[in-house]
Scaffold this active site. Sequence first.
Site, short mmCIF file in Angstrom:
data_model
loop_
_atom_site.label_atom_id
_atom_site.label_comp_id
_atom_site.label_asym_id
_atom_site.label_seq_id
_atom_site.Cartn_x
_atom_site.Cartn_y
_atom_site.Cartn_z
CG HIS A 237 -0.21 0.18 2.60
ND1 HIS A 237 0.53 -0.79 3.21
CD2 HIS A 237 -0.14 1.50 3.23
CE1 HIS A 237 1.11 -0.33 4.32
NE2 HIS A 237 0.86 0.98 4.53
CG ASP A 239 1.51 5.22 4.73
OD1 ASP A 239 0.87 4.07 4.62
OD2 ASP A 239 2.58 5.41 5.41
CG HIS A 294 5.18 0.99 2.79
ND1 HIS A 294 4.55 2.57 2.14
CD2 HIS A 294 4.53 1.24 4.02
CE1 HIS A 294 3.78 2.95 3.03
NE2 HIS A 294 3.55 2.19 4.28
NE ARG A 304 8.50 -5.43 12.14
CZ ARG A 304 7.74 -4.44 11.45
NH1 ARG A 304 6.51 -4.67 10.99
NH2 ARG A 304 8.44 -3.12 11.11
C1 LIG Z 1 -4.87 8.49 8.65
C2 LIG Z 1 -5.05 7.46 8.44
C3 LIG Z 1 -3.99 6.91 7.57
C4 LIG Z 1 -4.51 5.39 7.61
C5 LIG Z 1 -6.02 5.45 7.61
C6 LIG Z 1 -6.17 6.80 8.93
C7 LIG Z 1 -5.60 5.88 10.34
C8 LIG Z 1 -4.85 4.75 10.12
C9 LIG Z 1 -3.84 4.42 8.89
C10 LIG Z 1 -3.71 3.27 8.20
C11 LIG Z 1 -2.44 2.56 9.09
C12 LIG Z 1 -2.12 1.27 8.53
C13 LIG Z 1 -2.11 1.30 6.88
C14 LIG Z 1 -3.28 2.09 6.23
C15 LIG Z 1 -3.50 2.02 4.85
C16 LIG Z 1 -4.56 1.67 7.00
O1 LIG Z 1 -5.25 0.59 6.47
O2 LIG Z 1 -4.46 2.44 8.27
C17 LIG Z 1 -3.17 3.38 6.77
C18 LIG Z 1 -4.10 4.36 6.29
C19 LIG Z 1 -4.03 5.44 4.99
O3 LIG Z 1 -2.84 5.56 5.11
O4 LIG Z 1 -4.54 5.42 4.24
O1 LIG Z 2 4.63 -2.21 10.22
C1 LIG Z 2 5.42 -1.66 9.31
O2 LIG Z 2 6.80 -1.65 9.42
C2 LIG Z 2 4.71 -0.74 8.43
C3 LIG Z 2 3.46 -0.24 8.75
C4 LIG Z 2 2.75 0.88 7.91
O3 LIG Z 2 3.10 0.71 6.76
C5 LIG Z 2 1.65 1.54 8.52
O4 LIG Z 2 1.15 1.78 9.44
O5 LIG Z 2 0.95 2.18 7.26
FE LIG Z 3 1.96 2.33 5.58
#
Ligand SMILES: C=C1C[C@]23C[C@H]1CC[C@H]2[C@@]12CCC[C@@](C)(C(=O)O1)[C@H]2[C@@H]3C(=O)O
Ligand SMILES: O=C(O)CCC(=O)C(=O)O
Ligand SMILES: [Fe+2]
Length: 369
Positions: A237, A239, A294, A304
């Site tokens: 994905h 961010d 990533h 982890r």
């Molecule tokens: C501000 C954010 C950014 C979110 C949504 C919200 C809170 C949690 C973040 C994450 C964290 C894990 C990867 C991701 C892809 C997910 O599934 O939740 C992220 C997402 C994004 O970067 O879109």
């Molecule tokens: O756990 C990790 O190293 C990656 C976490 C991540 O990509 C995320 O929180 O968006």
């Molecule tokens: Fe991420």
Amino acid sequence: MKSISEAYKDHPINLHNIIPIDFKKVHELPESHTWPSLDQDSISDTSHDQVIPIIDLEDPNVMKLIGHACQTWGAFQITNHGIPISFLDEVESQSRKLFTLPSKQKLKALRTPDSVGGYGRPRMQPFFPKFLWQEGFTMVDKSATIDQTSKIWPHGDHTPFCRAMEEYQKKLKDLANRLLGVMLDSLKITNDDLRLTLLGSSSSLEDLKSEAPHTALQLNSYPACPNPNRAMGLASHTDTSLFTVLYQSRSRGLQIRANGIGWVTVPPVPGALVVNIGDLLHILTNGRFPSAVHRAIVNQSHHRLSIGYFYGPPCNSKIAPVRKLVDSNHPIRYRDLTWREYIGIKAKHFDKSLSFAAVNPQIDTNDQS
Ligand SMILES: C=C1C[C@]23C[C@H]1CC[C@H]2[C@@]12CCC[C@@](C)(C(=O)O1)[C@H]2[C@@H]3C(=O)O
Ligand SMILES: O=C(O)CCC(=O)C(=O)O
Ligand SMILES: [Fe+2]
């Protein structure tokens, strides 16, 4: 608008995509969590010596180094960033305290279908046919976090956790503001250049930095997994942020996809933080700083944790390619939108989102594939 939680309200998620399994009770990888073997993923990691840059923030050349890393990798690690390792250890240990609780306790802070904060599966889960080997705790709004954690730990026992998370977010906000400044300087982008984009109602970058950034803190937990080769922690994905600052503690698991190379493991460096470019900075820089693709893989021997700080502008401020970066060799690739709008696009189109923000989707289809 109070925070990004408002923007996520319009995009509810089904409960079965929120409630994690009880990892402690699972001794074999369930079919529901079994992914294609990682070995079949043509690209491995260890055969390459490629490592994303490790940059000392006190280096006199820091602007050049960061600019170069952002253009070529979309990611880098930083050392000498001013956050003591003892404090990072404390934040990690508070996070671990939460995830090692019995499932029943954690479920007291379960997210609701229309909320982004709290305990649950990652937000990206609905885009995949198999479940991820991950549980998370997301913080976007201070009072909601206090509310949720005091349900987990009654009688005031949530205080050390909340105190550490608050303090961490304060420190990260300063650090992220500083990083944004360096990144923009490296592209020679000034306050005036930002007037039409990003700043919104703030009159200067300093203004924006002091009151407005909208952020989220995400604790990721990846329990030890009986068959890590067939499981996935967080699937590939990018961010949805300007950039994200990630602490991956002392255990490997984070991989970045590099063009022409494949998945490259980001080796844990004690005390270092990983910075990766998100979609909003990708748009703002007209693709000059590409958002980093990533993922996180899991392992068999230990539990982890990683801690992500997602840094973005106010939800309603406009994101548009900085005009200075647009010329006949670099035609404009993205249309103007707000973070709020982009959250909507991402909630629907996930890894295709950048092409839905593109001026010319026919050409801009392969940003992330
Ligand atoms: C501000 C954010 C950014 C979110 C949504 C919200 C809170 C949690 C973040 C994450 C964290 C894990 C990867 C991701 C892809 C997910 O599934 O939740 C992220 C997402 C994004 O970067 O879109
Ligand atoms: O756990 C990790 O190293 C990656 C976490 C991540 O990509 C995320 O929180 O968006
Ligand atoms: Fe991420």
